[in-house]
Design an enzyme around this catalytic site. Structure first.
Site, PDB file in Angstrom:
ATOM      1  N   GLU A  49       0.808  -1.233   0.000  1.00 24.65           N
ATOM      2  CA  GLU A  49       0.000   0.000   0.000  1.00 24.65           C
ATOM      3  C   GLU A  49       0.841   1.285   0.000  1.00 24.65           C
ATOM      4  OE1 GLU A  49      -3.604   0.428   2.058  1.00 24.65           O
ATOM      5  OE2 GLU A  49      -4.284  -1.587   1.609  1.00 24.65           O
ATOM      6  N   HIS A 278      -2.314  -0.776  10.045  1.00 19.66           N
ATOM      7  CA  HIS A 278      -1.874  -2.144  10.333  1.00 19.66           C
ATOM      8  C   HIS A 278      -0.634  -2.088  11.226  1.00 19.66           C
ATOM      9  CE1 HIS A 278      -4.001  -4.558   7.064  1.00 19.66           C
ATOM     10  NE2 HIS A 278      -4.397  -3.322   6.857  1.00 19.66           N
TER      11      HIS A 278
END
Lengths: 412, 412
Positions: A49, A278
């Site tokens: 990402e 995360h």
């Protein structure tokens, strides 16, 4: 064997959640990630990402000293978001784009536009003190996100991705001594996709194998303590969920052991904000040369494998039936729109030829209706083509799984 | 070494040109192909352009006796058209879809809809009399067609495909003893794509290596003598062109020699119609175990390789610039359409609010214009997304080629 030289390899894996204009405090977090990576000097860094090439370029400049080798994988409309930084030379690269990755019309989910892929880097690494030298196959990847666990419409696509990933690893890992996979698999440890991937490739889970663990309970990587996570999504899981993994296996005459596994715990070390929504996963692996080749380690010896493949095949089959229904209904919609257009054309021609006394509809509504029909025709045709591709890929995967099942059952 | 056991492998490769409703005398030709394959009993049959699954199923039933193992590769909207029939077990399968394959709006060329791919079959074969046993990697494939040789708009796409194919072979062939590739590469033998593929993988051309050749002059596979070929396309090449190939290489401790290569000559043996608009290529290979491993055979030793990669990279770079121009112009068109829509919305709102004395345009033209703008907006946005993906993939390939060039130049 105890006296054989050992190589210690430190790996960092993180889903960076660096979406331009959308991710909170992106630039600050990317700077923080860069600073930490520079201080900690890992051997291999796998990031997901990183959607903006500019963020990658900034990281590359900052990390050029300790990670002289790096690669950014380009794919899809937005990009794959995958990049790798390495202390060891990256010798070769391959990008494999999954054949299915969500629906282009699900704009709010956006997975389709990312061109989700697995990036493979083949590198050589060498123990400085010891004589350990081995080609290393490192994979960075992200699978399709799960938006609703109870009614997961993307499960068949994620299973196709897990299957293609497993097949890709099986076919490309033959030349490597060690395979390392880091990424956001978007699957819980007990999910069928993870069991399929691990069973069919023989990859081991660093969390399960680690001799020493430090971090969030159960190794979770999406935790309520992280200020960026969506708390409502985590309501059914008060401890959080584990969807980011480091997996590994030794192929030939090597053994790999996970000495230590760490995760961040809702914030980056020493500061008050986290790296991302995360948690980062950090593993320390010990790689040692064995006396004799380890033999077949492709993980096909597991007797439960056939059950896992059967379960996955049933899910893919359900996805195939749903895709066929969608292909049928979009096709029917296209035919109806075409019929309406033809009817209108006939009516217009009849009026022009002076057959009807006068135009039965006002011109404006007639034109609006024609444009509406044309729009529906184009959209429905596009959808029909898309679902036709989806059917082909799901069918192909179902076939491949069946072939593997047959081979597994024939084997003693 | 002379006394080592030898395995004789007979391979059949054909682009079948079996497009439903479009290809002439399709059913008759598919029957003829099936009959010939059954009589001749090859070891391995690689077919392309079998677009209809029904044709494959019929062939499968007919050939079940002599080719008990087969696979049909599904992909794209129409399919990949690839299938494999084998006398030896097919152990595993992998389909790799090229990331670029023409443009969806070039309907008349249709390549985009086929999902062109390379199908990989991993099989084990065994010499009956001798003790030769080796895993065989066989690939069946088709690259993007060439529609105009002088002004070939698809050259960058075909080069990306050739590069991805070469990378795919390099990464997947490590476990095999022999790699076999058969397919319609849509490139002349001296084209940069073929030189790139052969140079970067070390594959050998069966036509160039054959000890005995029989068939069309220069091994051509699109010849004027074939009643189905388009004569005007072949005007600059009175003898025909060679675009269908069988390529091979031995990886580890094996050697492969091409004993014989044959092509059909404008018609199938013994009848008056050809199998297809392409000629079939049939090779007989001798596979022998060597005393010691042959060492590195990845073909990277060729000093001319750097030149070929540089040439290919320049072509990909030209394609990248063209794709960027198209991305820019489609983006500009989308912005203009959006501006027009906004202007119209403002005018409509102003009329509704009673600001203007009266609607300056007749309602019908106003609506037509709005729909036109909307249509242009949707189409231009779609094109913009597509060309963005194209730019990403061309850029990624250019990057990979650059990395390889650097590695080639650093090597002594």
């Amino acid at each position: 064997m105890e006296g054989e030289p050992t190589l210690r390899l430190r790996i960092f894996n993180l889903n960076c959640w660096a979406i331009r204009y959308l991710s909170k405090r992106r630039q600050q977090r990317v700077r923080l990630i860069g600073d930490t990576l520079r201080q900690e000097a890992f051997d291999l860094v796998l990031l997901q990402e990183v959607w903006s090439e500019q963020d990658y370029s900034e990281l590359k400049v900052k990390l050029a000293g300790c990670y002289p080798f790096s690669h950014y994988f380009r794919s899809g409309v937005i990009g794959s978001g995958l990049c790798v930084f390495s202390r060891f030379p990256i010798l070769d690269m391959l990008l494999y784009q999954y054949s299915l990755n969500g629906y282009p019309y699900m704009l709010q989910h956006g997975d389709w536009f990312c061109g989700k892929s697995v990036g493979l880097g083949l590198g050589g690494f060498a123990g400085s003190r010891a004589g350990v030298r081995a080609p290393l196959l490192s994979l960075s990847l992200q699978l399709h996100a799960e938006y609703c666990r109870d009614k997961d419409a993307y499960l068949p696509h994620r299973l196709v991705q897990a299957w293609e990933l497993a097949q890709f690893i099986r076919h490309t890992s033959k030349a490597a001594d060690v395979v390392l996979l880091g990424g956001d698999l978007n699957m819980h440890p007990e999910d069928v996709g993870i069991r399929l991937l691990r069973g069919w490739t023989g990859l081991q889970d660093a969390f399960a194998e680690a001799m020493h663990f430090e971090g969030c309970k159960n190794g979770c990587t999406l935790v309520p303590d992280n200020c960026f996570t969506d708390k409502s999504e985590l309501l059914p899981f008060p401890l959080g969920i584990r969807i980011d993994y480091i997996l590994y296996k030794a192929i030939s005459s090597f053994t790999v052991k996970c000495e230590e596994l760490k995760t961040t715990t809702g914030r980056a070390p020493g500061v008050d904000i986290p790296f991302s929504d995360h948690e980062a996963v950090m593993a320390t692996l010990h790689i040692q040369r064995q006396g004799q080749p380890a033999g077949a380690t492709l993980g096909t010896a597991d007797p439960a494998l056939a059950d896992v493949v059967t379960e996955a095949r049933a899910e893919v089959g359900a996805g195939l039936r749903a895709a066929r229904r969608q292909r049928y209904s979009s096709g029917r919609m296209a035919v109806l729109a075409l019929l309406l257009l033809l009817l209108q054309a006939a009516a217009a021609l009849a009026t022009l030829a002076g057959l009807g006394a006068e135009q039965p509809f006002p011109k404006l509504s007639f034109c609006l209706l024609a444009f509406l029909a044309l729009g529906v025709l184009v959209l429905a045709t596009g959808l029909h083509l898309f679902h036709t591709m989806e059917v082909k890929m799901l069918h192909g995967t179902e076939d491949q799984m069946w072939m593997v099942l047959r081979a597994l059952q024939e084997r003693p």
